[in-house]
Design an enzyme around this catalytic site. Structure first.
Site, PDB file in Angstrom:
ATOM      1  CB  SER A 228      -0.947  -0.002   1.201  1.00  0.00           C
ATOM      2  OG  SER A 228      -0.240  -0.146   2.417  1.00  0.00           O
TER       3      SER A 228
ATOM      4  NE  ARG B 263       1.701 -11.335  -5.356  1.00  0.00           N
ATOM      5  CZ  ARG B 263       0.599 -10.893  -5.950  1.00  0.00           C
ATOM      6  NH1 ARG B 263       0.136 -11.506  -7.037  1.00  0.00           N
ATOM      7  NH2 ARG B 263      -0.046  -9.852  -5.474  1.00  0.00           N
TER       8      ARG B 263
ATOM      9  CB  ALA C 299      -0.882   3.847   1.673  1.00  0.00           C
TER      10      ALA C 299
ATOM     11  CE  LYS D 261       4.605   4.241  13.034  1.00  0.00           C
ATOM     12  NZ  LYS D 261       3.512   3.705  12.197  1.00  0.00           N
TER      13      LYS D 261
ATOM     14  CB  SER E  16      -3.321   2.042  12.568  1.00  0.00           C
ATOM     15  OG  SER E  16      -2.336   1.384  13.328  1.00  0.00           O
ATOM     16  NE  ARG E  17      -0.780  -2.540   6.442  1.00  0.00           N
ATOM     17  CZ  ARG E  17       0.255  -2.581   5.612  1.00  0.00           C
ATOM     18  NH1 ARG E  17       1.336  -3.259   5.955  1.00  0.00           N
ATOM     19  NH2 ARG E  17       0.205  -1.957   4.456  1.00  0.00           N
ATOM     20  CG  ASN E  18       1.421  -1.842  13.917  1.00  0.00           C
ATOM     21  OD1 ASN E  18       2.107  -2.810  14.217  1.00  0.00           O
ATOM     22  ND2 ASN E  18       1.693  -1.096  12.845  1.00  0.00           N
TER      23      ASN E  18
ATOM     24  CD  GLU F 260       7.403  -3.796   9.331  1.00  0.00           C
ATOM     25  OE1 GLU F 260       8.073  -4.444  10.160  1.00  0.00           O
ATOM     26  OE2 GLU F 260       7.664  -3.774   8.114  1.00  0.00           O
TER      27      GLU F 260
END
Length: 346
Positions: A10, A32, A140, A191, A254-256, A281
């Site tokens: 992203s 890929r 993103a 963070k 936010s994935r986190n 991450e």
């Protein structure tokens, strides 16, 4: 300028789109072939940015050497676990003329525990003064939608920082520069740990007070560890510190934060990571930060407690009790003691 962006996730896709829209000849490297073909033929990246339409001028390839051939600026935007491998492959593609290399990776190398700029210097043989860091509050999904955003570019050399600044900056993306590479990288990486913890608190229904406390005391932990590596405390008060911390701890993008929230709701870590389907991450950063803190004799209770939750199956109720039951302390940190008044010291 000819620019190559390595990594079609992203953030890599968003950066490449910004650069292409700014009028630079831009090539985006995807691991890929099918993904590269999709971006070239449909101008879409469905897996990572489902709603975005990519610029017609953006070219994608799955051939790394083809992507970087003749590039004056290379931007590395792959997950931290892939940086070392990509750096080695990049080294084999570069000629004697070394371009400016920037990275937009917010994490540590999982094996060496090095910062990403250090990995690029060692594995890709890029001189440290040629490396820049792109960081700050920058989801993103919002950048590619042209929503207003500000980021920071850090480099030891002002010319390098300003070169990357000029390539990225436009009417919806404001870019600042900073000479503190270490602080910029640590702020962007650490963070994510606090965002995981805030997400857990949200999943537990702990309330806004608890989340504010975690963000504030989490920033103190980031500063404490950062100072031991020579970072400037002012950097952590800026975009790559408190700015990135706020957005990562509060945004649904936010994935986190989302991973932490699922943990707080009772999901196991593997299940939560599988649900996200992209790099989170903060998990790896938690492991490394606790190791670095131990070596540096730095106290990081939030990170250390989260480590026990993630890797030692500590029950969440015990984690809350462990943090709330710590011995009393002063808010003013040891690093700021010289600013205390004589009356307070007495």
């Amino acid at each position: 300028m000819k620019v190559a962006v390595l990594g079609a996730g992203s953030w890599g896709t968003a950066i490449a789109s910004v650069v292409a829209e700014n009028g630079h000849k831009t090539t985006l490297w995807a691991r890929r072939r099918e993904q590269a073909d999709e971006m070239n033929q449909e101008h879409r990246n469905h897996r990572y940015l489902q709603r975005a339409i990519l610029p017609d001028t953006l070219c994608a390839t799955h051939n790394l050497c083809e992507a970087v051939e003749g590039a004056e600026l290379i931007v590395v935007a792959v997950p931290s676990k892939s940086v070392a491998h990509v750096a080695e492959d990049l080294s084999a593609c570069l000629s004697s003329s070394i371009p400016v290399v920037a990275h937009a990776v917010k994490g540590f190398d999982p094996d060496s525990k090095m910062r990403v700029s250090e990995v690029l210097a060692v594995r890709a043989h890029i001189p440290e003064e040629q490396i820049a860091v792109i960081t700050g509050p920058s989801h993103a999904e919002e950048v590619i939608a042209h929503l207003p955003a500000t980021i920071v570019v850090a480099s030891k050399r002002r010319l390098i920082a300003e070169t990357v600044q000029d390539v990225l900056m436009n009417q919806y993306l404001r870019v600042y520069t900073n000479p503190d590479v270490v602080g910029a990288e640590l702020g962007g990486s650490l963070k994510n740990i606090i965002a995981l913890a805030v997400g857990v608190a949200d999943g537990l229904g702990a309330g806004d007070n608890a989340k504010a406390a975690l963000m504030t005391r989490g920033l103190a932990e980031i500063v404490r560890l950062g100072l031991t590596f020579g970072a400037s405390p002012l950097t952590f008060a800026g975009l790559s510190g408190v700015g990135d911390l706020i957005v990562t701890c509060t945004s649904i993008h936010s994935r986190n934060f989302r991973t932490g929230r699922m943990l707080g709701q009772g999901k196991a870590l593997p299940e939560a990571l599988a649900s996200i389907g992209m790099a989170v991450e903060g998990v790896n950063s938690t492991r490394i930060a606790v190791e670095l803190a131990k070596k540096a004799a730095v106290e990081m209770p939030i990170a250390q407690t989260l480590h026990r939750v993630l890797f030692e199956q500590m029950p969440l109720d015990e984690a809350v009790e462990a943090l709330m039951g710590r011995a009393r302390s002063h808010e003013i940190e040891e690093v700021a003691k010289e600013n205390l008044t004589a009356e307070w010291e007495s």
